[in-house]
Design a protein around this motif. Sequence first.
Motif, PDB file in Angstrom:
ATOM      1  N   ALA A   1      -4.796   6.059 -11.107  1.00  0.00           N
ATOM      2  CA  ALA A   1      -6.415   5.098 -10.728  1.00  0.00           C
ATOM      3  C   ALA A   1      -6.923   5.078 -11.350  1.00  0.00           C
ATOM      4  O   ALA A   1      -8.188   4.078 -11.498  1.00  0.00           O
ATOM      5  CB  ALA A   1      -7.108   6.113  -9.393  1.00  0.00           C
TER       6      ALA A   1
ATOM      7  N   LEU B   1       0.810  -1.259  -6.143  1.00  0.00           N
ATOM      8  CA  LEU B   1       1.560  -0.228  -5.377  1.00  0.00           C
ATOM      9  C   LEU B   1       2.118   0.271  -5.073  1.00  0.00           C
ATOM     10  O   LEU B   1       2.903   1.820  -4.482  1.00  0.00           O
ATOM     11  CB  LEU B   1       0.270  -0.005  -3.948  1.00  0.00           C
TER      12      LEU B   1
ATOM     13  N   ILE C   1      -0.947   4.413  -1.472  1.00  0.00           N
ATOM     14  CA  ILE C   1      -1.913   4.615  -1.165  1.00  0.00           C
ATOM     15  C   ILE C   1      -0.819   5.382   0.906  1.00  0.00           C
ATOM     16  O   ILE C   1      -1.785   6.624   1.342  1.00  0.00           O
ATOM     17  CB  ILE C   1      -3.060   3.610  -0.552  1.00  0.00           C
ATOM     18  N   THR C   2      -0.384   4.709   1.328  1.00  0.00           N
ATOM     19  CA  THR C   2       0.319   5.332   2.690  1.00  0.00           C
ATOM     20  C   THR C   2       1.068   6.189   2.164  1.00  0.00           C
ATOM     21  O   THR C   2       0.631   7.606   3.358  1.00  0.00           O
ATOM     22  CB  THR C   2       1.563   4.131   3.035  1.00  0.00           C
TER      23      THR C   2
ATOM     24  N   ASP D   1       0.661  -1.156   0.160  1.00  0.00           N
ATOM     25  CA  ASP D   1       0.031  -0.132   0.304  1.00  0.00           C
ATOM     26  C   ASP D   1       1.210   0.819  -0.231  1.00  0.00           C
ATOM     27  O   ASP D   1       0.516   2.530   0.704  1.00  0.00           O
ATOM     28  CB  ASP D   1      -0.592   0.017   1.480  1.00  0.00           C
TER      29      ASP D   1
ATOM     30  N   GLU E   1     -11.499  11.072  -0.678  1.00  0.00           N
ATOM     31  CA  GLU E   1     -10.140  10.290  -1.551  1.00  0.00           C
ATOM     32  C   GLU E   1      -9.962   8.753  -0.890  1.00  0.00           C
ATOM     33  O   GLU E   1      -9.643   7.938  -1.013  1.00  0.00           O
ATOM     34  CB  GLU E   1      -8.755  11.109  -1.339  1.00  0.00           C
ATOM     35  N   GLU E   2      -9.595   8.866   0.687  1.00  0.00           N
ATOM     36  CA  GLU E   2      -9.591   7.717   1.815  1.00  0.00           C
ATOM     37  C   GLU E   2     -10.357   6.606   1.882  1.00  0.00           C
ATOM     38  O   GLU E   2     -10.861   6.555   2.043  1.00  0.00           O
ATOM     39  CB  GLU E   2      -8.906   8.832   2.628  1.00  0.00           C
TER      40      GLU E   2
ATOM     41  N   PHE F   1      -8.946   5.381  -2.715  1.00  0.00           N
ATOM     42  CA  PHE F   1      -8.143   4.344  -2.019  1.00  0.00           C
ATOM     43  C   PHE F   1      -8.458   2.926  -1.885  1.00  0.00           C
ATOM     44  O   PHE F   1      -8.281   2.590  -2.143  1.00  0.00           O
ATOM     45  CB  PHE F   1      -7.577   5.252  -1.227  1.00  0.00           C
TER      46      PHE F   1
ATOM     47  N   LYS G   1      -7.382   0.190  -3.477  1.00  0.00           N
ATOM     48  CA  LYS G   1      -7.014  -1.396  -2.695  1.00  0.00           C
ATOM     49  C   LYS G   1      -7.213  -2.101  -3.503  1.00  0.00           C
ATOM     50  O   LYS G   1      -6.351  -3.278  -3.768  1.00  0.00           O
ATOM     51  CB  LYS G   1      -6.538  -1.616  -1.871  1.00  0.00           C
TER      52      LYS G   1
ATOM     53  N   ALA H   1      -1.642   8.834   2.059  1.00  0.00           N
ATOM     54  CA  ALA H   1      -2.055   9.829   3.150  1.00  0.00           C
ATOM     55  C   ALA H   1      -1.310  10.045   4.002  1.00  0.00           C
ATOM     56  O   ALA H   1      -2.208  10.862   5.384  1.00  0.00           O
ATOM     57  CB  ALA H   1      -2.784   7.925   3.663  1.00  0.00           C
TER      58      ALA H   1
ATOM     59  N   GLU I   1      -0.090  13.557  -7.708  1.00  0.00           N
ATOM     60  CA  GLU I   1      -1.384  13.288  -7.537  1.00  0.00           C
ATOM     61  C   GLU I   1      -1.555  13.161  -8.755  1.00  0.00           C
ATOM     62  O   GLU I   1      -2.176  11.763 -10.206  1.00  0.00           O
ATOM     63  CB  GLU I   1      -2.245  13.070  -7.496  1.00  0.00           C
TER      64      GLU I   1
END
Length: 176
Positions: free
Chosen positions: A71, A141, A16-17, A13, A126-127, A131, A135, A20, A63
Amino acid sequence: MTTSKKTTGASADNAITMLADDHKKVKKLFKDFEKLKEKGDAAEKEALAEQICAELTIHAEIEEEVFYPAARAAIDDDEMMNEAEVEHASAKDLIEQLQAIDSSDPTYDAKVTVLGEYVNHHIEEEEKEMFPKVKKAKLDLEALGEELATLKETKETQIMGGAAKSSGSRSPSARL
């Protein structure tokens, strides 16, 4: 490839991590600004607002250049991706407005506050929506995270380095 994703656990991840973590950082900066609105001096507020703008600019660019195209291809949800891009455009507009005015402008604090509200809304979407879909997709990722990290480092040098070299100049082109 899919099995290696599963065996790498949390490190898979990475992209994404990383994004975030950026979200957490900028949310804290906005909270710090809100505290300074009451007690801080103009120079402190301006420095913090400039940091917020630089962080958001870098985050949006990485992004848009790396994460969103990957994405978009992986999750097949054009409506969500288009909305995210429009939200970025709104944030960029406010950033440009902030960089064009002095911190003594009566609308300065309001612009930073509204930018924070826009960003918090965007982060939540997003989260909670993007995301999780990413995932579930068959994206690497970890490799995407490495690409984001490399680009982020380049952008930080360009934006933060350019801002430092300009001796406090508020030129939007130094940061965008």
